[in-house]
Design a protein around this motif. Structure first.
Motif, short mmCIF file in Angstrom:
data_model
loop_
_atom_site.label_atom_id
_atom_site.label_comp_id
_atom_site.label_asym_id
_atom_site.label_seq_id
_atom_site.Cartn_x
_atom_site.Cartn_y
_atom_site.Cartn_z
N SER A 177 0.85 -1.32 0.00
CA SER A 177 0.05 -0.10 0.03
C SER A 177 0.88 1.02 0.02
N TYR A 198 -3.66 3.35 -2.06
CA TYR A 198 -3.57 2.70 -3.12
C TYR A 198 -2.84 1.39 -2.92
N ARG A 200 -1.76 -2.48 -4.09
CA ARG A 200 -1.41 -3.38 -4.95
C ARG A 200 -1.03 -4.73 -4.47
N ASP A 232 -5.36 -4.29 -8.16
CA ASP A 232 -5.27 -2.82 -7.31
C ASP A 232 -6.74 -2.40 -7.05
N TRP A 234 -8.37 1.02 -4.37
CA TRP A 234 -8.13 2.36 -3.37
C TRP A 234 -9.13 1.86 -2.15
#
Length: 456
Positions: A177, A198, A200, A232, A234
């Motif tokens: 993150s 964000y 991943r 990914d 948010w």
């Protein structure tokens, strides 16, 4: 095609591995975002403002820092497992077992022997979990921060020929993150903060499927079924800090859920490296697939109490909404069900107490104890993450040889309650065979952490 394949693997890996820290927090959650906090068992995660790792612990805390600083480090996790009292049985349809002819199937499966193989344990390789944070006061009230860390992760890698291989022999999940954050000091007592994340994710999931009609459970004839992938998403973090008096700090942090829609492919590979064929239809075992997944939100509350000029004590409690994860459901290109597994996770609490003693201006000593309740149920616990309730004992120290530099070190010992894994399935061999696997697991882990903080 490869990108789709990659995405599905992570989804199934997380779903099947069911959220795993494997060495630290409940499920697949990871606590290793601060070595200074590790020393006191992360008891003051939301309230003890010590260095730039507060970007993760509570974004509101950045406005309590008096100058810019960067903190970077990592924790090495050494996990060991002992497996005992193993019972692994091969099952076949009674009519097929008696005659070898699928046409004589009765629908009733009977045990036909022990699944060959081993159950050695020690299926979690050592892993280093790194992190890095930066915090910068912008003025007397406003501060900015940025962090890169791993909030979730897990890995189990059983030996070749593992007796429970038909339920899973390899699972890996990696989540990284990145979090930009702002903090605002309202007055001397209150501060608030918020950040976006964000996230991943990458992972891989494997299990074996019997492949030889003459010897259905011969390891050398097993088909390798796997998915691997990435995706990914948010999320966001919110935090608040309240100081009713200078000696008492209360902190509350909320980390949001993250929604993923993962699409990709699955495949099954024969021992000769070719794509395996469905024994009933002759169709290659390869197709597109999709899975919806939501990682759970968490709430952390902690209090830090300055008992004297040298001693402070901390208490923390965390709640995770694991009940979002009730099943794995992967569907194919035509909407058909590829796999479905009930997980039945429940919401879970973790608690910690700890303290820090400032021995002299250069050296601080720390200790803490954490209790982490598992979200898994006895009925659905899996060989992929065979964990139970955890107790974690930690010690640590912070050394400041010069005013601008601090080195932190910590050691944690984790021990889990012994747990029993008991799994069965009846869909392994062309609908004519299944397997059972039951064993006692006892897990423990050692965590060695080090970090450096430099203040500008």
């Amino acid at each position: 095609m490869q990108n789709k394949f990659n995405k599905l693997s992570w989804a199934v890996a997380i779903a099947a591995a069911t959220f795993a820290g494997q060495a630290s927090a409940g499920g697949y959650q990871i606590n290793e975002q601060s070595v200074s906090g590790q020393g006191y068992g992360h008891a003051g995660r939301s309230s003890n403002v010590h260095d730039a790792t507060i970007v993760f612990g509570n974004p509101a805390g950045m406005s309590f820092l008096d100058r810019a600083q960067v903190t970077a480090g990592g924790t090495y996790l050494d996990v060991s497992s002992d497996i005992s009292n193993v019972q692994a049985n091969a099952m076949l349809d009674s009519g097929f077992a008696a005659t070898g002819n699928p046409a004589n199937a009765t629908g009733q499966q009977v045990p036909v022997g022990t699944i060959p193989g081993t159950s050695e344990g020690d299926m979690v390789p050592g892993k280093l979990i790194p992190f890095a944070f930066y915090a910068q006061p912008l003025n007397e009230r406003l501060a900015f921060g940025f962090g890169v860390y791993a909030p979730f992760g897990s890995m189990t890698e059983y030996e070749e020929g593992f007796q429970g291989r038909y339920f899973g022999d390899y699972t890996e999940v990696r989540v990284v993150s990145a979090q930009p954050t702002l903090s605002y000091r309202i007055n001397e007592q209150w501060s608030v903060g918020a950040g976006i994340t964000y996230n991943r994710v990458e992972g891989e999931l494997r299990r074996r499927v019997p492949g030889n009609p003459a010897q259905p459970f011969d390891p050398s004839a097993d088909i390798d079924s796997r998915v691997e992938g990435d995706d990914d998403g948010w999320g966001y973090n919110l935090g608040v800090i309240y100081q009713p008096v200078p000696e008492t700090t209360l902190g509350l942090t909320y980390r949001s859920e993250v929604d993923y829609t993962l699409t990709g492919d699955f495949r099954a590979t024969a021992p000769d490296g070719s794509i395996a064929l469905d024994p009933n239809t002759g169709v290659p075992l390869q197709d597109s697939a999709s899975l919806d997944l939501t990682t759970p939100e968490t709430v952390n509350f902690s209090v830090t109490q300055q008992m004297s000029d040298r001693l402070k004590l901390m208490f923390g409690a965390s709640w995770t909404r694991w009940s979002r994860f009730d099943q794995i459901l992967v569907t194919g290109s035509q909407g058909q069900q590829i796999t479905q597994e009930t997980q039945d996770y429940s919401n879970a609490w973790a608690f910690a107490v700890g303290g820090e003693y400032q021995l002299n201006p250069q050296l601080a000593l720390r200790a803490g104890v954490s209790l982490d309740n598992t979200p898994t149920s006895d009925q659905h616990r899996s060989v992929r993450i065979p964990s139970d309730d955890r107790r974690i004992f930690s010690i640590g120290a912070g050394w400041t040889p010069i005013e601008d530099l601090t080195l932190d070190f910590a050691y944690s010992y984790l021990t889990e309650r012994s747990t029993r894994i008991s799994q069965s399935r009846d869909d392994l061999y062309s609908g004519l065979g299944g397997a059972t696997y039951a064993a006692d697991y006892k897990n423990e882990a050692h965590g060695f952490g080090a970090q450096l903080t430099y203040r500008f």
